[in-house]
Write a protein that holds these residues in place. Structure first.
Motif, PDB file in Angstrom:
ATOM      1  N   LYS A  75      -6.713  -3.744   9.977  1.00 43.47           N
ATOM      2  CA  LYS A  75      -5.279  -3.945   9.438  1.00 43.47           C
ATOM      3  C   LYS A  75      -4.945  -2.795   8.145  1.00 43.47           C
ATOM      4  O   LYS A  75      -5.887  -2.852   7.260  1.00 43.47           O
ATOM      5  CB  LYS A  75      -5.257  -5.348   9.085  1.00 43.47           C
ATOM      6  N   ILE A  76      -3.887  -2.213   8.340  1.00 39.00           N
ATOM      7  CA  ILE A  76      -3.374  -1.285   7.409  1.00 39.00           C
ATOM      8  C   ILE A  76      -2.494  -2.385   6.392  1.00 39.00           C
ATOM      9  O   ILE A  76      -1.815  -3.038   6.795  1.00 39.00           O
ATOM     10  CB  ILE A  76      -2.530  -0.231   7.885  1.00 39.00           C
ATOM     11  N   VAL A  77      -3.057  -2.173   5.411  1.00 36.49           N
ATOM     12  CA  VAL A  77      -2.396  -3.077   4.196  1.00 36.49           C
ATOM     13  C   VAL A  77      -0.755  -2.963   4.180  1.00 36.49           C
ATOM     14  O   VAL A  77       0.005  -4.168   3.874  1.00 36.49           O
ATOM     15  CB  VAL A  77      -2.942  -2.979   2.732  1.00 36.49           C
ATOM     16  N   THR A  78      -0.384  -1.693   4.259  1.00 40.82           N
ATOM     17  CA  THR A  78       1.305  -1.675   4.056  1.00 40.82           C
ATOM     18  C   THR A  78       1.811  -1.624   5.526  1.00 40.82           C
ATOM     19  O   THR A  78       2.945  -1.613   5.360  1.00 40.82           O
ATOM     20  CB  THR A  78       1.526  -0.254   3.820  1.00 40.82           C
ATOM     21  N   GLU A  79       1.241  -2.187   6.447  1.00 41.00           N
ATOM     22  CA  GLU A  79       1.814  -2.224   7.713  1.00 41.00           C
ATOM     23  C   GLU A  79       2.507  -0.972   8.221  1.00 41.00           C
ATOM     24  O   GLU A  79       3.821  -0.958   8.856  1.00 41.00           O
ATOM     25  CB  GLU A  79       2.576  -3.548   7.920  1.00 41.00           C
TER      26      GLU A  79
END
Length: 434
Positions: free
Chosen positions: A382-386
């Motif tokens: 998962k990329i933190v900033t979506e």
């Protein structure tokens, strides 16, 4: 990853137009409103940059780790017209080839073939694809027609021993698989239909400009060479019912992967036979797929989208079994609800044959909706900033490298036996949001 084709995110790095890996995923290049940069993937090291007030570059295609780069201008102040392809020599710091068209260039692909000095150039327009062997005087090998291809979808195999190209077909959802080796190497340097005045033949000048007439026939006339015109070896696959949104090839061109504009399913095909090998479910909600990448031995696949999630799928049962060939237990599930049995059994482990997550009701696939027979991702990150991102398998074993629209770089580790959620091993910013 063309960041100009969809709505920007507040977290996007300013002036960031494009990011793309080289053919072997060891480097990546970025196009900016001020020029371009090239980075080594892992460790993250800037290797080259050219930035000035001359304008933006919306597409940068590398030729492995060589000094050749292909550019297409873009951004609010394009450095080059968007209907031109510029082949740039970074050692000489100048253009060595220019190709001009009557419509905007959507994509460019480069590859190096078996012959030491032989290079292939693929130029993608919205409805046409041109294949060249290029040098001082480029040789047009073939022209293909496609359905509307605003995304510039195309992929070329990286192996020097097997040259395969995939592009959209003439019908929505169809894929053309082209054996580039069937095109041959014996074409004349100056196709008959080009006017002599449109080609700069001065060998002391390193720039060649060709203006293509899109109403011209699709192949070079054989009368100028006295040799028969070859017929390209092309296969057609009806991959999806909707428009294609992303395509990818493995290293040797034996497998291809496709996603539609719905973004819920990824399908993997054998390029020689057209056989469907895997159908993999990213999710149930619509998403825009930004990248699909095989690992080097084609046993795994990673998929990234605008949801800020990277999914890893197994394609080969050999990577998920022990020496006694019994399935290994998997880690926690992720995303959509998947039903697992409370007591594992031979037929109800909640895993597919390839070791991806699946439903315990898959044995009833003929009676239940297709959802229950789907293969879900084996691991995920998962990329933190979506944010939008592209991803590929790293050179270190069991790693994934992600390049994000906010100018961030991630390295994730995944457990090859348990799968589940990946561990974020490293994080850096190569472009700062200032």
């Amino acid at each position: 990853m063309d960041l100009t084709r969809s709505t920007s995110n507040p977290n996007d790095a300013p002036g960031f137009l494009y990011a793309g890996f080289n053919q072997e995923y060891g480097c990546f290049a970025t196009g900016l409103n001020t020029g371009f940069r090239v980075y080594n993937c892992d460790p993250l090291i800037e290797q080259a940059r050219s930035e000035s007030s001359e304008g933006g570059i919306a597409l940068v295609e590398m030729l492995y780790r060589t000094n050749y780069l292909a550019f297409v201008g873009g951004g609010r102040n394009p450095r080059f017209p968007p209907n031109k392809v510029i082949i740039h020599d970074s050692i000489k710091s100048k253009a060595v080839l220019e190709l001009e068209y009557k419509s905007d260039v959507k994509n460019v692909k480069l590859r190096r073939d078996r012959q030491v000095f032989s290079k292939r150039l693929t130029v993608v327009l919205v409805n046409k694809v041109f294949i060249y062997e290029f040098g001082i005087n480029p040789k047009l090998l073939y022209t293909f027609e496609t359905c509307d291809n605003e995304r510039g979808l195309a992929a070329v195999s990286a192996s020097q021993d097997h040259a395969v190209l995939i592009i959209p077909g003439r019908q929505k959802g169809h894929l053309q698989i082209v054996d580039l080796d069937s095109l041959g190497y014996y074409w004349s340097a100056v196709p008959q239909r080009y006017s002599e005045s449109s080609i700069n033949s001065n060998l002391n000048t390193s720039t060649t400009t060709i203006e293509h007439d899109l109403s011209s026939p699709t192949t070079t006339s054989s009368s100028s060479t006295g040799r028969a015109t070859p017929t390209a070896n092309i296969s057609i696959i009806a991959a999806h019912s909707g428009k294609l949104s992303c395509v990818a090839l493995n290293h040797d061109g034996t497998k291809c992967a496709t996603a539609s504009d719905k973004g819920t399913l990824v399908r993997v095909f054998n390029t020689a036979t057209g056989t469907l090998l895997n159908e993999l479910r990213r999710g149930m909600d619509r998403a825009e797929i930004y990248s699909i990448a095989f690992n080097h031995d084609s046993t795994r696949l990673c998929v990234s989208s605008d949801k800020g999630t990277i999914h890893v799928f197994n394609l080969d049962p050999s990577v998920v079994t022990t020496t006694d060939q019994k399935p290994l237990p998997r880690g926690p599930t992720y995303g959509e609800v998947v039903v697992y049995p409370t007591v594992p059994s031979v037929k109800g482990t909640g895993l597919t044959q390839n070791g991806n997550r699946g439903s315990s009701f898959s044995f009833m696939k003929d009676l239940l909706p297709k959802y229950f027979s789907s293969e879900w991702s084996f691991a995920h990150a998962k990329i933190v900033t979506e944010n939008r991102c592209i991803a590929a398998f790293g050179e270190e074993k069991n790693t994934i490298i992600a390049i994000c629209a906010d100018g961030s770089w991630y390295r994730f580790l995944f457990d090859p036996r348990k799968g589940g959620e990946c561990t974020r091993d490293s994080f850096e910013r190569f472009l700062k949001n200032e």
